[in-house]
Design an enzyme around this catalytic site. Sequence first.
Site, mmCIF file in Angstrom:
data_model
loop_
_atom_site.group_PDB
_atom_site.id
_atom_site.type_symbol
_atom_site.label_atom_id
_atom_site.label_comp_id
_atom_site.label_asym_id
_atom_site.label_seq_id
_atom_site.Cartn_x
_atom_site.Cartn_y
_atom_site.Cartn_z
ATOM 1 N N TYR A 1 -13.720 17.530 -15.485
ATOM 2 C CA TYR A 1 -14.208 16.162 -15.587
ATOM 3 C C TYR A 1 -15.366 15.996 -14.585
ATOM 4 O O TYR A 1 -15.271 16.479 -13.442
ATOM 5 C CB TYR A 1 -13.059 15.206 -15.263
ATOM 6 C CG TYR A 1 -13.464 13.767 -15.289
ATOM 7 C CD1 TYR A 1 -13.713 13.130 -16.500
ATOM 8 C CD2 TYR A 1 -13.631 13.045 -14.110
ATOM 9 C CE1 TYR A 1 -14.102 11.803 -16.530
ATOM 10 C CE2 TYR A 1 -14.012 11.724 -14.134
ATOM 11 C CZ TYR A 1 -14.252 11.110 -15.346
ATOM 12 O OH TYR A 1 -14.634 9.796 -15.376
ATOM 13 N N ASP B 1 -5.137 19.030 -14.047
ATOM 14 C CA ASP B 1 -5.471 17.704 -14.554
ATOM 15 C C ASP B 1 -5.000 17.666 -16.005
ATOM 16 O O ASP B 1 -5.584 18.297 -16.885
ATOM 17 C CB ASP B 1 -6.986 17.499 -14.444
ATOM 18 C CG ASP B 1 -7.419 16.110 -14.901
ATOM 19 O OD1 ASP B 1 -6.705 15.499 -15.727
ATOM 20 O OD2 ASP B 1 -8.482 15.649 -14.448
ATOM 21 N N LYS C 1 -6.332 6.805 -19.395
ATOM 22 C CA LYS C 1 -6.544 7.352 -20.736
ATOM 23 C C LYS C 1 -5.257 7.215 -21.566
ATOM 24 O O LYS C 1 -4.798 6.115 -21.795
ATOM 25 C CB LYS C 1 -7.036 8.800 -20.622
ATOM 26 C CG LYS C 1 -8.116 8.997 -19.538
ATOM 27 C CD LYS C 1 -9.421 8.286 -19.851
ATOM 28 C CE LYS C 1 -10.395 8.238 -18.669
ATOM 29 N NZ LYS C 1 -10.763 9.515 -18.061
ATOM 30 N N ARG D 1 0.843 -1.208 0.000
ATOM 31 C CA ARG D 1 0.000 0.000 0.000
ATOM 32 C C ARG D 1 0.872 1.250 0.000
ATOM 33 O O ARG D 1 0.475 2.299 -0.499
ATOM 34 C CB ARG D 1 -0.962 0.016 1.202
ATOM 35 C CG ARG D 1 -1.771 1.317 1.302
ATOM 36 C CD ARG D 1 -3.108 1.154 2.012
ATOM 37 N NE ARG D 1 -2.982 0.437 3.249
ATOM 38 C CZ ARG D 1 -2.459 0.947 4.387
ATOM 39 N NH1 ARG D 1 -2.040 2.199 4.428
ATOM 40 N NH2 ARG D 1 -2.352 0.221 5.469
#
Length: 401
Positions: A114, A184, A209, A61
């Site tokens: 977004y 972003d 993406k 993690r």
Amino acid sequence: MAQQSKEFGFRTRAVHAGHGLDPVTGAHAVPIYATSTFGYGSAERGARLFAGEESGYFYSRLSNPTVRAFEEKVASLEEAGDAVAFGSGMGAASAIALTFLKAGDEVAFMGPLYGGTEGLLRDILGRFDVRVHDVRDLDELRDVMNSRTRLVWLETPTNPTLRVVDLQAASDIAHAAGALVVVDNTFSTPYLTRPLEHGADLVMHSATKYISGHGDVVAGVVAAGAELVAELRLHGLRHVGSVLAPFEAYLLLRGLKTLPLRMEAHCSGAQALATALLGHPGIQAVHYPGLPTHPGHELAGRQMKAYGGLVSLDLGSQDAAFRFLNALKLFTQAVSLGDVESLSCHPASTTHQLLGEETLARQGVTPGLVRLSVGIEDPQDLIDDVLQALQAAEERTTVSL
Ligand SMILES: *Cc1c(COP(=O)(O)O)cnc(C)c1O
């Protein structure tokens, strides 16, 4: 290869940065370290690892060698001090929000962002007493900035209307008030724009993406100065837990090697498609920053290496948009973008539906708007497909009248 080796060009770093031969086996591809935990070797070393006196892997993690190679490659490509990976783009966005915001702070963003990011900022942060300002331009941004503004959140080109935002000008306004700037960079990728060069403090990606490029991964990543990344890793990753898995990191490392080649193909295909569609009688507007008629064309020319792989078309009505989408053969109807395959979507009824009519209208997400993610197929085949779909949409109108 050291992550900061700017003496190498972008294509060289896309291939080599972040990893060398595996030190144990000499493996040429980065191995998938499918392990949750790592043995300390001794109780003394375990104590040193936990005290931060020795660096090393101890729990996936927090850090994993395959994931780390991906982080170092992204840091190199964004020319950032460091990077930290997350299990999704929204995992990255929520980690930024939870790390850098507290009750009483304010956030300004230049919409449309977004859909998921707007939902996070408006609906979730609102519940934690963080005030959110949705501004339209630099003047409005300047007006809302105050001593409580902690973050300014930008996206360029914007989704789905492809407006270009002046990163340096917005960053100057944000910094004058002491705020951090988050960009972003999912639509541009570091190949086209490196926001840190234009004043940004943190760059985030939905790596789902273009960074993956093959539509087979959901992932996120943030690149920034080493201190901001260390804070994010502690609070946003370790204490929140949107972790990237080693197999996904392996796929992302593989995808990134061809990022520059893919982006060249996406951009030239999109430019050819947008140019071919200009003035078509079935289309009310073609939005593409590479067209000289686009309001952000000149700014994009300064801020981007090329104009990106997204093209949005306004067909005038939802009926016309739906008929057009249903007639396309090469563009899969699906959300997401940046895959080698071409994709198409109708934002107003899908990705942006939750925003409501008023916000959609203000942000220019009209009922006739269709977003095309141009893949790396032959541009002429894509142009022919769009033209036949426009024709089919028109013929069906005539028949139904
Ligand atoms: C897809 C996307 C996101 C969200 O990323 P996920 O990987 O789907 O969580 C954030 N920002 C932009 C611009 C996106 O396109």
